[in-house]
Design a protein around this motif. Structure first.
Motif: not given
Length: 286
Positions: A111-127, A129-138
């Motif tokens: 992201n832009l300087t000073g803006q928070p990163y995004t953590i993108h998580t996902n789980v695929f099974t049998g090809g 996915g579509d199980r995304e959860m996203q977070f900021r960090l503390w």
């Protein structure tokens, strides 16, 4: 450690594969990984204790593990791209191969300087996915190294940051939800450009005047894991001796995860009615 009776069917299923060995290979990146692309943009330093990936306008870079894993607690310390990292993605994940692959993802969206990163998580099974959860960090993930953990066992997949769980994907095969139980996965990581979607949905593009971009890696640890180095390896991993094989969250960790999800979660596929108007995935209701 004695395995509770309710867990023995899982154990028997796990041992049925018969080709994985318990390993202890925390240490040198030379021993654990191969740099696979980037034409010299990824490199190993400090006698194998530090690895860096670099991205410039020509190419990104990446590496993969020498071993394949079927369950494990995998730790890696990362220090992410500093400054204006818009449009960059640092990916750190486990994946099998083939058209019906399994995959467990951490992706860090710049992201832009000073803006928070995004953590993108996902789980695929049998090809699938579509199980995304996203977070900021503390904390600022570019100011120092922090530990990112995938804890994958027959009961659940736990995503942790500095030992704090942020997400759990449970094994609900008994309820018809696919779960990664049989396909060995390698560890992959890369630094690459994805400014068509990575930062604010692609609205903010990469500023190449800030290149080269660098991500740093330390302290890889796969001591608690079952793995193989070759398809010709046929030895058994004994789940009876390893408590990590049956770890789930305790009450304190559930409280930590609830805090993270309340304060720092910014996207949950289980609440996105616009994207899934026909209804959410089955696990969202369990």
């Amino acid at each position: 450690m004695a395995v509770p009776a309710t867990k023995k069917p899982l154990l028997l299923s796990f041992l049925g594969f018969g080709f994985f060995v318990l390993v202890a290979s925390a240490g040198s990146f030379y021993e654990s990984f191969d740099i696979t692309w980037g034409d010299g943009r990824a490199d190993i330093y400090e006698s194998g204790q530090l690895l860096t990936c670099t991205l410039d306008k020509v190419s990104g870079s990446g590496f993969q593990s020498k071993r394949e894993y079927l369950y494990g607690k995998i730790d890696m310390k990362l220090k992410l791209v500093a400054g204006n990292s818009a449009g960059t993605v640092t990916a750190y994940y486990l994946s099998s191969k083939g058209a019906t692959w399994d995959e467990i993802d951490f992706e860090f969206l710049g992201n832009l300087t000073g803006q928070p990163y995004t953590i993108h998580t996902n789980v695929f099974t049998g090809g699938k996915g579509d199980r995304e959860m996203q977070f900021r960090l503390w904390f600022d993930p570019t100011a120092g190294f922090h530990t990112y953990t995938v804890h994958w066992n027959p009961l659940n997949i736990i995503f942790l940051v500095d030992g704090i769980p942020i997400r759990v994907f449970k094994n609900n095969e008994k309820n018809g939800v696919a779960y990664p139980t049989s396909q060995p996965m390698k560890i992959y990581s890369s630094l690459w450009e994805a400014d068509d979607w990575a930062t604010q949905g692609g609205r903010v593009k990469t500023d190449w005047s800030n290149a080269p971009f660098r991500a740093h890696y330390r302290n890889f640890d796969d001591k608690s894991s079952c793995s193989r180095t070759s398809n010709l390896t046929w030895v058994t991993c004994d789940g009876n001796k390893n408590s990590w094989m049956w770890t789930t969250l305790n009450d304190r960790q559930i409280g930590q995860m609830n805090w993270v999800q309340k304060e720092f979660m910014i996207y949950n596929y289980c609440t996105d009615y616009k994207r899934f108007p026909q209804g959410f995935a089955k696990e969202c209701y369990l």
